[in-house]
Design a protein around this motif. Structure first.
Motif, PDB file in Angstrom:
ATOM      1  N   PRO A  36       0.803  -1.231   0.000  1.00 48.53           N
ATOM      2  CA  PRO A  36       0.000   0.000   0.000  1.00 48.53           C
ATOM      3  C   PRO A  36       0.831   1.274   0.000  1.00 48.53           C
ATOM      4  O   PRO A  36       1.941   1.308   0.526  1.00 48.53           O
ATOM      5  CB  PRO A  36      -0.806  -0.110   1.295  1.00 48.53           C
ATOM      6  CG  PRO A  36      -0.060  -1.072   2.145  1.00 48.53           C
ATOM      7  CD  PRO A  36       0.717  -1.968   1.239  1.00 48.53           C
ATOM      8  N   THR A  37       0.242   2.303  -0.604  1.00 47.78           N
ATOM      9  CA  THR A  37       0.817   3.640  -0.520  1.00 47.78           C
ATOM     10  C   THR A  37       0.612   4.129   0.914  1.00 47.78           C
ATOM     11  O   THR A  37      -0.104   3.494   1.707  1.00 47.78           O
ATOM     12  CB  THR A  37       0.114   4.605  -1.480  1.00 47.78           C
ATOM     13  OG1 THR A  37      -1.258   4.730  -1.065  1.00 47.78           O
ATOM     14  CG2 THR A  37       0.180   4.128  -2.922  1.00 47.78           C
ATOM     15  N   ARG A  38       1.168   5.272   1.234  1.00 45.89           N
ATOM     16  CA  ARG A  38       1.003   5.824   2.588  1.00 45.89           C
ATOM     17  C   ARG A  38      -0.481   6.045   2.920  1.00 45.89           C
ATOM     18  O   ARG A  38      -0.949   5.692   3.999  1.00 45.89           O
ATOM     19  CB  ARG A  38       1.781   7.129   2.716  1.00 45.89           C
ATOM     20  CG  ARG A  38       1.730   7.708   4.123  1.00 45.89           C
ATOM     21  CD  ARG A  38       2.601   8.908   4.244  1.00 45.89           C
ATOM     22  NE  ARG A  38       3.999   8.478   4.104  1.00 45.89           N
ATOM     23  CZ  ARG A  38       5.024   9.300   4.050  1.00 45.89           C
ATOM     24  NH1 ARG A  38       4.841  10.581   4.120  1.00 45.89           N
ATOM     25  NH2 ARG A  38       6.253   8.849   3.936  1.00 45.89           N
ATOM     26  N   ALA A  39      -1.214   6.617   1.981  1.00 45.89           N
ATOM     27  CA  ALA A  39      -2.643   6.887   2.220  1.00 45.89           C
ATOM     28  C   ALA A  39      -3.432   5.582   2.342  1.00 45.89           C
ATOM     29  O   ALA A  39      -4.307   5.455   3.209  1.00 45.89           O
ATOM     30  CB  ALA A  39      -3.213   7.744   1.085  1.00 45.89           C
ATOM     31  N   GLU A  40      -3.120   4.604   1.487  1.00 45.00           N
ATOM     32  CA  GLU A  40      -3.806   3.311   1.570  1.00 45.00           C
ATOM     33  C   GLU A  40      -3.500   2.623   2.897  1.00 45.00           C
ATOM     34  O   GLU A  40      -4.381   2.019   3.504  1.00 45.00           O
ATOM     35  CB  GLU A  40      -3.368   2.416   0.402  1.00 45.00           C
ATOM     36  CG  GLU A  40      -3.887   2.887  -0.942  1.00 45.00           C
ATOM     37  CD  GLU A  40      -3.246   2.192  -2.129  1.00 45.00           C
ATOM     38  OE1 GLU A  40      -3.808   2.301  -3.240  1.00 45.00           O
ATOM     39  OE2 GLU A  40      -2.178   1.553  -1.972  1.00 45.00           O
ATOM     40  N   LEU A  41      -2.267   2.737   3.355  1.00 45.56           N
ATOM     41  CA  LEU A  41      -1.892   2.149   4.635  1.00 45.56           C
ATOM     42  C   LEU A  41      -2.687   2.774   5.775  1.00 45.56           C
ATOM     43  O   LEU A  41      -3.140   2.071   6.683  1.00 45.56           O
ATOM     44  CB  LEU A  41      -0.390   2.301   4.882  1.00 45.56           C
ATOM     45  CG  LEU A  41       0.128   1.688   6.178  1.00 45.56           C
ATOM     46  CD1 LEU A  41      -0.159   0.188   6.238  1.00 45.56           C
ATOM     47  CD2 LEU A  41       1.622   1.954   6.323  1.00 45.56           C
TER      48      LEU A  41
ATOM     49  N   SER B 298     -12.302  11.744  -2.748  1.00 48.68           N
ATOM     50  CA  SER B 298     -10.936  11.223  -2.851  1.00 48.68           C
ATOM     51  C   SER B 298     -10.793   9.931  -2.045  1.00 48.68           C
ATOM     52  O   SER B 298     -10.160   8.975  -2.499  1.00 48.68           O
ATOM     53  CB  SER B 298      -9.926  12.252  -2.351  1.00 48.68           C
ATOM     54  OG  SER B 298      -9.973  13.410  -3.148  1.00 48.68           O
ATOM     55  N   THR B 299     -11.379   9.903  -0.849  1.00 51.58           N
ATOM     56  CA  THR B 299     -11.343   8.690  -0.031  1.00 51.58           C
ATOM     57  C   THR B 299     -12.112   7.576  -0.728  1.00 51.58           C
ATOM     58  O   THR B 299     -11.651   6.429  -0.774  1.00 51.58           O
ATOM     59  CB  THR B 299     -11.928   8.959   1.371  1.00 51.58           C
ATOM     60  OG1 THR B 299     -11.208  10.040   1.978  1.00 51.58           O
ATOM     61  CG2 THR B 299     -11.831   7.737   2.257  1.00 51.58           C
ATOM     62  N   LEU B 300     -13.269   7.903  -1.287  1.00 51.14           N
ATOM     63  CA  LEU B 300     -14.081   6.918  -2.009  1.00 51.14           C
ATOM     64  C   LEU B 300     -13.285   6.325  -3.161  1.00 51.14           C
ATOM     65  O   LEU B 300     -13.230   5.099  -3.331  1.00 51.14           O
ATOM     66  CB  LEU B 300     -15.374   7.559  -2.517  1.00 51.14           C
ATOM     67  CG  LEU B 300     -16.257   6.681  -3.398  1.00 51.14           C
ATOM     68  CD1 LEU B 300     -16.731   5.451  -2.659  1.00 51.14           C
ATOM     69  CD2 LEU B 300     -17.441   7.494  -3.927  1.00 51.14           C
TER      70      LEU B 300
END
Length: 132
Positions: free
Chosen positions: A13-18, A50-52
């Motif tokens: 995962p990317t930082r945001a996905e993590l 963006s979260t969606l």
């Protein structure tokens, strides 16, 4: 177009996905609204859409599963926390310290004052590894 044989590359995962995965690991299956609210509790700079979109991409990557059986879709983590964090740590050590954990520990100990408890935990871990 040929399907990728090795999906493990996509599952780092990317930082945001993590950050989203950490929420799912801590709170269990959750809606996008809940994940978004948790991600933005300290800052309101990220929009809900963006979260969606990120959660939709994570579904496509096989990181989460979406349960569409209810009115509000609920997302479940498909990646295991311990394994994912281990992979991230391994890649970090490889890229930053040429795979040398001792170099990482030396850098960490030189840059951050450690508590007696932390030092004891490191000693215990080293003792345990030495016995294996």
């Amino acid at each position: 177009m040929m399907e990728k044989e090795n999906k493990t590359e996509d599952n780092v995962p990317t930082r945001a996905e993590l950050e989203a995965l950490k929420i799912l690991w801590a709170h269990g299956p959750s809606t996008v609204r809940f994940v978004h609210d948790m991600l933005t509790r300290d800052t309101k700079t990220v929009r809900y859409t963006s979260t969606l979109k990120m959660m939709q991409l994570m579904t496509e990557k096989g990181m989460v599963k979406r349960d569409e059986s209810r009115m509000t879709h609920v997302y479940y983590p498909l990646l295991e926390e311990k394994q994912t964090m281990g992979t991230i740590a391994e890649r970090f050590v490889q890229s930053m310290y040429n795979g040398s954990i001792s170099n990482l520990l030396v850098a960490f100990m030189n840059n951050k004052p450690s508590s007696a408890k932390e030092l004891e935990q490191v000693k215990e871990l080293l003792k345990k590894l030495d016995q294996e």
